[in-house]
Every structure is written in structure tokens, then in C-alpha cells.
Design a protein around this motif. Structure first.
Motif, PDB file in Angstrom:
ATOM      1  N   GLN A 122       0.851  -1.196   0.000  1.00 30.65           N
ATOM      2  CA  GLN A 122       0.000   0.000   0.000  1.00 30.65           C
ATOM      3  C   GLN A 122       0.879   1.236   0.000  1.00 30.65           C
ATOM      4  O   GLN A 122       1.385   1.593   1.010  1.00 30.65           O
ATOM      5  N   TRP A 123       1.109   2.021  -0.839  1.00 27.95           N
ATOM      6  CA  TRP A 123       0.924   2.035  -2.254  1.00 27.95           C
ATOM      7  C   TRP A 123       2.271   2.179  -2.894  1.00 27.95           C
ATOM      8  O   TRP A 123       2.621   3.227  -3.391  1.00 27.95           O
ATOM      9  N   TRP A 124       3.074   1.157  -2.741  1.00 32.16           N
ATOM     10  CA  TRP A 124       4.431   1.191  -3.280  1.00 32.16           C
ATOM     11  C   TRP A 124       4.834  -0.210  -3.711  1.00 32.16           C
ATOM     12  O   TRP A 124       4.084  -1.158  -3.513  1.00 32.16           O
ATOM     13  N   TRP A 125       6.012  -0.330  -4.309  1.00 27.44           N
ATOM     14  CA  TRP A 125       6.450  -1.608  -4.862  1.00 27.44           C
ATOM     15  C   TRP A 125       7.714  -2.082  -4.161  1.00 27.44           C
ATOM     16  O   TRP A 125       8.715  -1.367  -4.120  1.00 27.44           O
ATOM     17  N   ARG A 126       7.661  -3.278  -3.598  1.00 26.56           N
ATOM     18  CA  ARG A 126       8.853  -3.901  -3.020  1.00 26.56           C
ATOM     19  C   ARG A 126       9.522  -4.679  -4.152  1.00 26.56           C
ATOM     20  O   ARG A 126       8.872  -5.468  -4.836  1.00 26.56           O
ATOM     21  N   VAL A 127      10.812  -4.426  -4.355  1.00 22.71           N
ATOM     22  CA  VAL A 127      11.502  -5.044  -5.494  1.00 22.71           C
ATOM     23  C   VAL A 127      12.703  -5.848  -5.002  1.00 22.71           C
ATOM     24  O   VAL A 127      13.491  -5.353  -4.191  1.00 22.71           O
ATOM     25  N   GLU A 128      12.811  -7.095  -5.461  1.00 24.52           N
ATOM     26  CA  GLU A 128      13.958  -7.930  -5.086  1.00 24.52           C
ATOM     27  C   GLU A 128      14.622  -8.460  -6.341  1.00 24.52           C
ATOM     28  O   GLU A 128      13.952  -9.006  -7.221  1.00 24.52           O
ATOM     29  N   TYR A 129      15.939  -8.313  -6.410  1.00 30.34           N
ATOM     30  CA  TYR A 129      16.710  -8.894  -7.519  1.00 30.34           C
ATOM     31  C   TYR A 129      17.350 -10.181  -7.029  1.00 30.34           C
ATOM     32  O   TYR A 129      17.947 -10.203  -5.963  1.00 30.34           O
ATOM     33  N   TRP A 130      17.200 -11.219  -7.806  1.00 36.01           N
ATOM     34  CA  TRP A 130      17.786 -12.520  -7.446  1.00 36.01           C
ATOM     35  C   TRP A 130      18.801 -12.913  -8.514  1.00 36.01           C
ATOM     36  O   TRP A 130      18.455 -13.653  -9.436  1.00 36.01           O
ATOM     37  N   GLU A 135      21.587 -16.368  -2.572  1.00 43.33           N
ATOM     38  CA  GLU A 135      20.802 -16.959  -1.506  1.00 43.33           C
ATOM     39  C   GLU A 135      19.848 -15.953  -0.895  1.00 43.33           C
ATOM     40  O   GLU A 135      18.791 -16.295  -0.384  1.00 43.33           O
ATOM     41  N   ALA A 136      20.269 -14.682  -0.924  1.00 42.28           N
ATOM     42  CA  ALA A 136      19.393 -13.616  -0.446  1.00 42.28           C
ATOM     43  C   ALA A 136      19.281 -12.586  -1.567  1.00 42.28           C
ATOM     44  O   ALA A 136      20.209 -12.429  -2.363  1.00 42.28           O
ATOM     45  N   PRO A 137      18.135 -11.932  -1.655  1.00 42.23           N
ATOM     46  CA  PRO A 137      17.952 -10.979  -2.755  1.00 42.23           C
ATOM     47  C   PRO A 137      18.647  -9.638  -2.485  1.00 42.23           C
ATOM     48  O   PRO A 137      18.991  -9.337  -1.346  1.00 42.23           O
ATOM     49  N   ILE A 138      18.833  -8.891  -3.536  1.00 45.73           N
ATOM     50  CA  ILE A 138      19.232  -7.489  -3.401  1.00 45.73           C
ATOM     51  C   ILE A 138      17.927  -6.705  -3.386  1.00 45.73           C
ATOM     52  O   ILE A 138      17.166  -6.726  -4.350  1.00 45.73           O
ATOM     53  N   VAL A 139      17.673  -6.030  -2.246  1.00 49.45           N
ATOM     54  CA  VAL A 139      16.360  -5.414  -2.066  1.00 49.45           C
ATOM     55  C   VAL A 139      16.371  -3.965  -2.510  1.00 49.45           C
ATOM     56  O   VAL A 139      17.313  -3.213  -2.245  1.00 49.45           O
ATOM     57  N   SER A 140      15.323  -3.573  -3.204  1.00 50.83           N
ATOM     58  CA  SER A 140      15.148  -2.189  -3.608  1.00 50.83           C
ATOM     59  C   SER A 140      13.652  -1.875  -3.562  1.00 50.83           C
ATOM     60  O   SER A 140      12.873  -2.668  -3.029  1.00 50.83           O
ATOM     61  N   ALA A 141      13.261  -0.745  -4.096  1.00 50.21           N
ATOM     62  CA  ALA A 141      11.836  -0.407  -4.098  1.00 50.21           C
ATOM     63  C   ALA A 141      11.533   0.669  -5.125  1.00 50.21           C
ATOM     64  O   ALA A 141      12.406   1.472  -5.475  1.00 50.21           O
ATOM     65  N   ASN A 142      10.292   0.637  -5.593  1.00 50.06           N
ATOM     66  CA  ASN A 142       9.714   1.741  -6.358  1.00 50.06           C
ATOM     67  C   ASN A 142      10.399   2.095  -7.665  1.00 50.06           C
ATOM     68  O   ASN A 142      10.156   3.169  -8.230  1.00 50.06           O
ATOM     69  N   GLU A 143      11.247   1.226  -8.141  1.00 53.26           N
ATOM     70  CA  GLU A 143      11.839   1.437  -9.448  1.00 53.26           C
ATOM     71  C   GLU A 143      12.393   0.085  -9.863  1.00 53.26           C
ATOM     72  O   GLU A 143      12.933  -0.631  -9.034  1.00 53.26           O
ATOM     73  N   ILE A 144      12.229  -0.269 -11.143  1.00 53.01           N
ATOM     74  CA  ILE A 144      12.909  -1.489 -11.541  1.00 53.01           C
ATOM     75  C   ILE A 144      13.872  -1.178 -12.670  1.00 53.01           C
ATOM     76  O   ILE A 144      13.625  -0.316 -13.506  1.00 53.01           O
ATOM     77  N   VAL A 145      14.984  -1.855 -12.638  1.00 54.33           N
ATOM     78  CA  VAL A 145      16.023  -1.668 -13.643  1.00 54.33           C
ATOM     79  C   VAL A 145      16.175  -2.988 -14.377  1.00 54.33           C
ATOM     80  O   VAL A 145      16.261  -4.045 -13.747  1.00 54.33           O
ATOM     81  N   LEU A 146      16.142  -2.933 -15.694  1.00 56.96           N
ATOM     82  CA  LEU A 146      16.234  -4.155 -16.497  1.00 56.96           C
ATOM     83  C   LEU A 146      17.314  -3.996 -17.562  1.00 56.96           C
ATOM     84  O   LEU A 146      17.540  -2.900 -18.062  1.00 56.96           O
ATOM     85  N   PRO A 147      17.975  -5.102 -17.910  1.00 57.81           N
ATOM     86  CA  PRO A 147      18.940  -5.040 -19.005  1.00 57.81           C
ATOM     87  C   PRO A 147      18.224  -5.087 -20.357  1.00 57.81           C
ATOM     88  O   PRO A 147      17.207  -5.760 -20.489  1.00 57.81           O
ATOM     89  N   ALA A 148      18.755  -4.356 -21.331  1.00 54.63           N
ATOM     90  CA  ALA A 148      18.157  -4.363 -22.667  1.00 54.63           C
ATOM     91  C   ALA A 148      18.513  -5.653 -23.392  1.00 54.63           C
ATOM     92  O   ALA A 148      19.533  -6.288 -23.100  1.00 54.63           O
ATOM     93  N   ASN A 149      17.658  -6.045 -24.346  1.00 54.72           N
ATOM     94  CA  ASN A 149      17.917  -7.203 -25.208  1.00 54.72           C
ATOM     95  C   ASN A 149      18.087  -8.507 -24.459  1.00 54.72           C
ATOM     96  O   ASN A 149      18.845  -9.387 -24.870  1.00 54.72           O
ATOM     97  N   SER A 150      17.374  -8.637 -23.341  1.00 49.96           N
ATOM     98  CA  SER A 150      17.429  -9.882 -22.604  1.00 49.96           C
ATOM     99  C   SER A 150      16.069 -10.048 -21.957  1.00 49.96           C
ATOM    100  O   SER A 150      15.439  -9.062 -21.576  1.00 49.96           O
ATOM    101  N   ARG A 151      15.582 -11.300 -21.881  1.00 46.53           N
ATOM    102  CA  ARG A 151      14.251 -11.498 -21.307  1.00 46.53           C
ATOM    103  C   ARG A 151      14.380 -11.718 -19.812  1.00 46.53           C
ATOM    104  O   ARG A 151      14.999 -12.675 -19.369  1.00 46.53           O
ATOM    105  N   SER A 152      13.807 -10.804 -19.042  1.00 47.89           N
ATOM    106  CA  SER A 152      13.879 -10.888 -17.588  1.00 47.89           C
ATOM    107  C   SER A 152      12.629 -11.552 -17.050  1.00 47.89           C
ATOM    108  O   SER A 152      11.529 -11.313 -17.519  1.00 47.89           O
ATOM    109  N   GLU A 153      12.842 -12.384 -16.040  1.00 45.26           N
ATOM    110  CA  GLU A 153      11.736 -13.112 -15.412  1.00 45.26           C
ATOM    111  C   GLU A 153      11.266 -12.313 -14.193  1.00 45.26           C
ATOM    112  O   GLU A 153      12.065 -11.954 -13.340  1.00 45.26           O
ATOM    113  N   ILE A 154       9.966 -12.033 -14.125  1.00 45.84           N
ATOM    114  CA  ILE A 154       9.444 -11.210 -13.040  1.00 45.84           C
ATOM    115  C   ILE A 154       8.355 -11.968 -12.287  1.00 45.84           C
ATOM    116  O   ILE A 154       7.296 -12.261 -12.833  1.00 45.84           O
ATOM    117  N   GLY A 155       8.641 -12.310 -11.029  1.00 42.99           N
ATOM    118  CA  GLY A 155       7.642 -12.946 -10.174  1.00 42.99           C
ATOM    119  C   GLY A 155       6.834 -11.842  -9.504  1.00 42.99           C
ATOM    120  O   GLY A 155       7.378 -10.823  -9.089  1.00 42.99           O
TER     121      GLY A 155
END
Ligand SMILES: [Cu+2]
Lengths: 330, 124
Positions: A122-130, A135-155
Motif C-alpha cells: 500500500q501504495w508502493w512496490w517492493r523489489v527484489e533482484y535474485w 541466496e538472499a535478494p538485493i532489495v530495492s523499491a519503487n523502481e525497476i532496472v532491467l537489461p536491454a535485449n534480454s528477457r527478464s523473469e518477473i515474479g
């Protein structure tokens, strides 16, 4: 006369809005990813087809009502109704359905590169990079960063209520449910910044629940992820040092984590690299000192219902020190 | 009279039989997919085969209905669409005509319902 000016004014108000929609950072008509490109092509093909059909149908109507009244044999009329009314639409819809269904497995293909998990809060985005093997994620929030020309899997999942994850310039949308994990994958093609938005009504500040998606070339993305895994930067100025002291003494750390400090709360967004984000409070404010002061002083005044207390008892100096500290968390 | 009574109730069946088969086909394929993908998502190949079988059976049944409705309509007898008179003959033809058109719609519906299984290969 009067009506004319109104019409003109209406058009001049409407047009920039419409045109802005075509080139914006949040438009299905300005695709920057494989899936969005397919969807926008489908849209244009269907639009073109609809326009042709519209003219054909109206032409036909004019023809039988005005030009050639009552001269069509019943055989011809029958052929027109069965051919144009049953066979033609069945084939057209069948082809469109097949084209769309045929594309679905590709769109739902499993990501091969980055894996991340996004949780609607409520009302924000919890973001974890695996990253691979982590074994543990890199935690961030409210912005996602993706690499170009690669298919990223988003749970995708949600905390209390249903949200929906949509970056129109990159692909379709997927709902996020409490207690369930859904998934999607995105393949961005063009580096840039694209806006995403929650698209399932989730309460008072639903409309303020947005985020930027930053697409980087692969090598820049790798460097970014390495930096993201690091603990927070130490305060770099006296003002920022005082700000850190305020941050810790006001108990911000009960809700927020700043890795590398005593603040380890998990209730609110991770602030470790807040200053490196392109927006504040889930796409609501720009990432500036003024905006940070405004937000911390009274978050609910900016975002109705925001689940963060107001700190209007702090002095202007304390607030600007805090803002200096937060902005320095790059 | 009773002979006509049976005839009439039978001809009413022609009207709703095809859409009923379509509805059952819809429930069976969707229900089957939901359960199968929950229990044995890896065996989606078998699932697709079963959807193909169920669809073929449904289409065969609807085509049977269509053929009987077509005969009842008796279009090739007079090549007209006029059966709005207050006679048993007209009522029979009208129900046959409507039943035939509903069978055509049902064939299209059943094919569209089954189409995803032709393109989407897995439960994921
Ligand atoms: Cu939401």
C-alpha cells in the motif's frame, strides 16, 4: 460562432493530450520491448482493418439505400448476408484469435537473464533482484532496472490487496494477488526510462502507485546491480551527517532499511540507494531535496492514506538535513 | 394429434440441442484443463489430446443436429424463408431453420473455445 470557438478550444485542449499519449514514456503506441511491439502492431493492423470495414459497410449502405435501391436479387442478397455476415467475420476473428494465441507462448516464455520479484504494497512496490545462485535478494523499491535485449523473469505477488503490474511501453499487464505468485517476462529493446502504473484499484492512493522502469545496456546493468548490492554510502557532508542522526533518532529505521546502518525495518521501502532512483514515493514526486522535505514533513498530504507518519514536528533545518542525507544515499 | 405432439416437442429439441452441446463442451474443456494443470501440469500433451477428442465428439454431435435441423427446415423444398404462418408446417420449418442457424453458431463457438489448446502448449 460561439459553438465554433468552443469546438476549437475543445480540440486544442484535447489534441496535445492525445499526441502526448503517442510519444510518452507510458504508451502502448511507443513500444520499447518485444511484447509491446507485437501488441502495438496488432493494434495498428486491427485499426486499419476496422477503418476499411467501416468505409465498406457505410458504402454498402449508401449503395443499397441511395444508389441501387431495390435492384439486388434475393440470391445476391443471400450471398452477401451469408458471405459478409457469417463467413467473413468468422474467418477474420478466427485469424485474429490464432495470431494472438500463437504469440502467447512467446510472451509468457521464461526469462533467461535477470530474475526479480515485485510485491505490491500500500501504495508502493517492493523489489527484489535474485542474481544467479544468490541466496538472499538485493532489495530495492519503487523502481525497476532491467537489461536491454534480454528477457527478464518477473515474479509478482501482493501484500494485502490485489494490484496489477503494467509497463505499457514494454508489454502486457499481470495481476498481483496476496498469497499467490504470478509471473511474467519482459524483453526491453531500447535503453530508456519507461513509466509503469498499478492498474488494479487498490485504495486511496492507487493513482499514485507508479514506478519508473530504467532499461540499461547489459554492461551498465551489471555495474548497476553490483552497486545496488553494496551497503549505503556514508554521509558526505555535515548536513547529511546531521540528517543521519535525525533519521536514527526519529525511528525511521523501524520501517525503513538503510543497509550498513542500524536501520533495518522492512515495513516500508528500502532506502539504501534511494538517491539513485529517478522518482520519489512510487513515481509521485521528483527525486529532489524540496520533494524529500515535503514528503517527510507530511506524506499523507502528498499521497492520501500513505502508511507513513507525518514528521511536522521537525524544524526546517532538521528536515533539510534529513533530505540531504536521503539524497546522498546513491 | 399425439403424433404431432411428439413431433413438435422433438423439433423444439433441435432448437436448443446444439447450444447445449456447446455449453457442455465449454464446461468440460475448461474444467478438465483447470484440474489437469493443477494435478499434472507436466502431462499437458495428454490434456491437449483429450481436448481434441472432446472437441471432435462435440463437433460430430452438433453436425448431426445441424443435419436434422436442415432436413426439418426443408429449405431445398421451396427455397424460401417464409414460415411465419399459423400452421404446423410453418412452425416446424421455423424451428428447423432457427435450429440450423444455432448449430452453425455452435460449431464456430466450439472451435474458438478449443483453439487455445492448439496454440498454447503448456499449463505454465
Ligand atoms: Cu496498487
Amino acid at each position: 460562432m460561439r459553438r465554433r470557438t468552443w469546438q476549437r478550444r475543445g480540440a486544442s485542449l484535447l489534441l496535445p493530450g492525445l499526441l502526448a499519449g503517442c510519444s510518452g514514456v507510458q504508451s502502448i503506441l511507443a513500444p520499447a520491448g518485444t511484447d509491446a511491439a507485437f501488441l502495438s502492431n496488432l493494434f495498428w493492423v486491427m485499426l486499419a482493418g476496422a477503418v476499411v470495414l467501416w468505409f465498406f459497410m457505410n458504402g454498402l449502405m449508401v449503395y443499397v439505400w441511395r444508389v441501387n435501391v431495390g435492384h439486388m436479387s434475393s440470391r445476391k442478397a443471400e450471398a452477401l448476408i451469408i458471405g459478409g455476415g457469417i463467413v467473413f467475420p468468422t474467418v477474420v476473428i478466427g485469424v485474429l484469435l490464432s495470431v494472438a494465441l500463437n504469440a502467447m507462448p512467446d510472451m509468457r516464455a521464461e526469462g533467461t537473464g535477470t530474475r526479480l520479484k515485485v510485491t505490491g504494497e500500500q501504495w508502493w512496490w517492493r523489489v527484489e533482484y535474485w542474481p544467479e545462485g544468490a541466496e538472499a535478494p538485493i532489495v530495492s523499491a519503487n523502481e525497476i532496472v532491467l537489461p536491454a535485449n534480454s528477457r527478464s523473469e518477473i515474479g509478482l505477488t501482493a501484500d494485502k490487496v490485489i494490484h496489477s503490474f503494467w509497463v505499457p511501453a514494454l508489454g502486457g499487464k499481470t495481476d498481483m494477488f496476496p498469497g499467490r505468485e504470478t509471473r511474467m517476462s519482459l524483453e526491453p529493446l531500447k535503453p530508456g526510462t519507461y513509466r509503469g502504473q498499478c492498474t488494479e484499484f487498490c485504495g486511496e492512493s492507487h493513482a499514485w502507485m507508479a514506478f519508473n522502469t530504467v532499461v540499461l545496456p547489459q554492461d551498465e546493468y551489471d555495474a548497476w546491480l553490483d552497486a545496488q548490492a553494496e551497503p549505503a554510502a556514508a554521509p558526505a557532508s555535515e548536513s547529511a551527517e546531521r540528517g543521519q542522526a535525525v533519521f536514527l533518532s526519529e525511528g525511521c529505521g523501524a520501517c525503513h532499511a538503510v543497509r550498513g546502518t542500524a536501520a533495518a525495518g522492512k515495513v516500508g521501502p528500502d532506502l539504501t540507494h534511494l538517491g539513485a532512483r529517478t522518482s520519489l514515493a512510487a513515481g509521485t514526486l521528483p527525486m529532489t531535496q524540496d520533494a524529500l522535505v515535503r514528503w517527510v514533513r507530511d506524506a499523507k498530504a502528498v499521497k492520501p492514506g500513505a502508511e507513513m507518519p507525518a514528521y511536522d514536528h521537525l524544524t526546517e533545518d532538521e528536515l533539510s538535513d534529513l533530505a540531504a542525507y536521503l539524497e546522498g544515499l546513491t | 394429434m399425439s403424433v404431432f405432439g411428439i413431433e413438435r416437442s422433438r423439433s423444439l429439441w433441435h432448437l436448443i440441442l446444439a447450444p447445449t452441446i456447446w455449453a457442455i463442451h465449454f464446461c468440460v474443456t475448461y474444467g478438465m484443463t483447470a484440474i489437469w494443470c493443477e494435478r499434472a501440469p507436466a502431462a499437458s500433451g495428454d490434456l491437449r489430446l483429450w481436448i481434441l477428442i472432446v472437441t471432435a465428439v462435440a463437433l460430430a454431435m452438433i453436425l448431426g443436429v445441424a443435419w436434422r435441423a436442415w432436413r426439418q427446415w426443408d429449405y431445398t423444398d421451396d427455397y424460401d424463408y417464409e414460415h411465419d404462418g399459423p400452421t404446423i408446417e410453418d412452425r416446424r420449418e421455423f424451428l428447423g431453420h432457427a435450429g440450423f442457424l444455432l448449430a452453425v453458431v455452435s460449431v464456430i463457438g466450439v472451435i474458438y473455445v478449443a483453439l487455445p489448446a492448439a496454440f498454447v502448449g503448456s499449463c505454465g
